[in-house]
Each structure stands twice: as structure tokens, then as C-alpha cells.
Design an enzyme around this catalytic site. Structure first.
Site, PDB file in Angstrom:
ATOM      1  N   ARG A  28      -4.605  -0.641   5.057  1.00 21.99           N
ATOM      2  CA  ARG A  28      -4.901  -2.043   4.725  1.00 21.99           C
ATOM      3  C   ARG A  28      -4.109  -2.495   3.501  1.00 21.99           C
ATOM      4  O   ARG A  28      -3.548  -3.587   3.496  1.00 21.99           O
ATOM      5  CB  ARG A  28      -6.400  -2.246   4.502  1.00 21.99           C
ATOM      6  N   ASN A  46     -10.796  -2.732   8.465  1.00 23.22           N
ATOM      7  CA  ASN A  46     -11.117  -1.577   9.300  1.00 23.22           C
ATOM      8  C   ASN A  46     -12.200  -1.968  10.302  1.00 23.22           C
ATOM      9  O   ASN A  46     -13.015  -2.851  10.032  1.00 23.22           O
ATOM     10  CB  ASN A  46     -11.660  -0.426   8.445  1.00 23.22           C
TER      11      ASN A  46
END
Length: 103
Positions: A28, A46
Site C-alpha cells: 500500500r 487491504n
């Protein structure tokens, strides 16, 4: 982004889902950095199923470059097995600002 930027090639939005070993490997954070480097806006997060999902928006050529990065490169220790891109569409203006990690 100026009027000229959005006129030259147009703006697009695309949703993505990345499969493989992509959690616990700073995916990320690297996605956010790459999006900002390319001048894109969007978000990344996620999922409970172990994938990473998100959306990117910006000039079509930069979004295409981001799609290649998401499907082939990712974070240094990630192992991408598949990348899915859906809902790609032309947009008149950016719908989000900045590039954020969502939780």
C-alpha cells in the site's frame, strides 16, 4: 491539474485488485508513493481475503503506466500473481484528491 492537462488525452478512473503475496510487504505504501510520483489521485487498501484493492484517477497515459506498475512491479518484496482492472471509464474531473491508504 490544469485544463490543458485534462484535455491532453483525457482523464480516466480505474478500479484494481492485486493478487499474490501483497500484504505485509508495504504494498500500500509503495502504491501510494508511485501514484503520487505519477501525479495520480486515488486510494488503496487491504482486503480480508489477502488482496489489495483500490482506485486510481488521472491522465490516461499515467493511469496506464500505473497499471503496468501494479501488475508487474509492486513493492520490492511483493509477489504479484494477478492484477484485475475493472470499471475503467472516462471522467470529466478528478473525483478524489490526493492518494490515500484506507483502512
Amino acid at each position: 491539474m490544469s485544463e490543458e492537462d485534462s484535455a491532453g488525452g483525457g482523464l480516466v478512473s480505474v478500479d484494481f485488485e492485486i493478487f499474490g503475496h501483497v500484504q505485509g510487504v508495504c504494498f500500500r505504501m509503495y502504491t501510494e508513493k508511485e501514484g503520487l510520483r505519477l501525479g495520480l489521485v486515488g486510494w488503496v487498501k487491504n482486503t480480508y481475503s489477502g488482496t489489495v484493492v483500490g482506485q486510481v484517477q488521472g491522465p490516461v497515459d499515467m493511469v496506464e503506466e500505473m497499471k503496468v506498475w501494479l501488475s508487474k512491479e509492486g513493492s520490492p518484496t511483493s509477489r504479484i500473481t494477478r492484477a484485475s482492472f475493472t470499471n475503467q471509464r472516462s471522467i470529466d474531473r478528478l473525483e478524489v484528491s490526493g492518494f490515500k491508504t484506507r483502512f
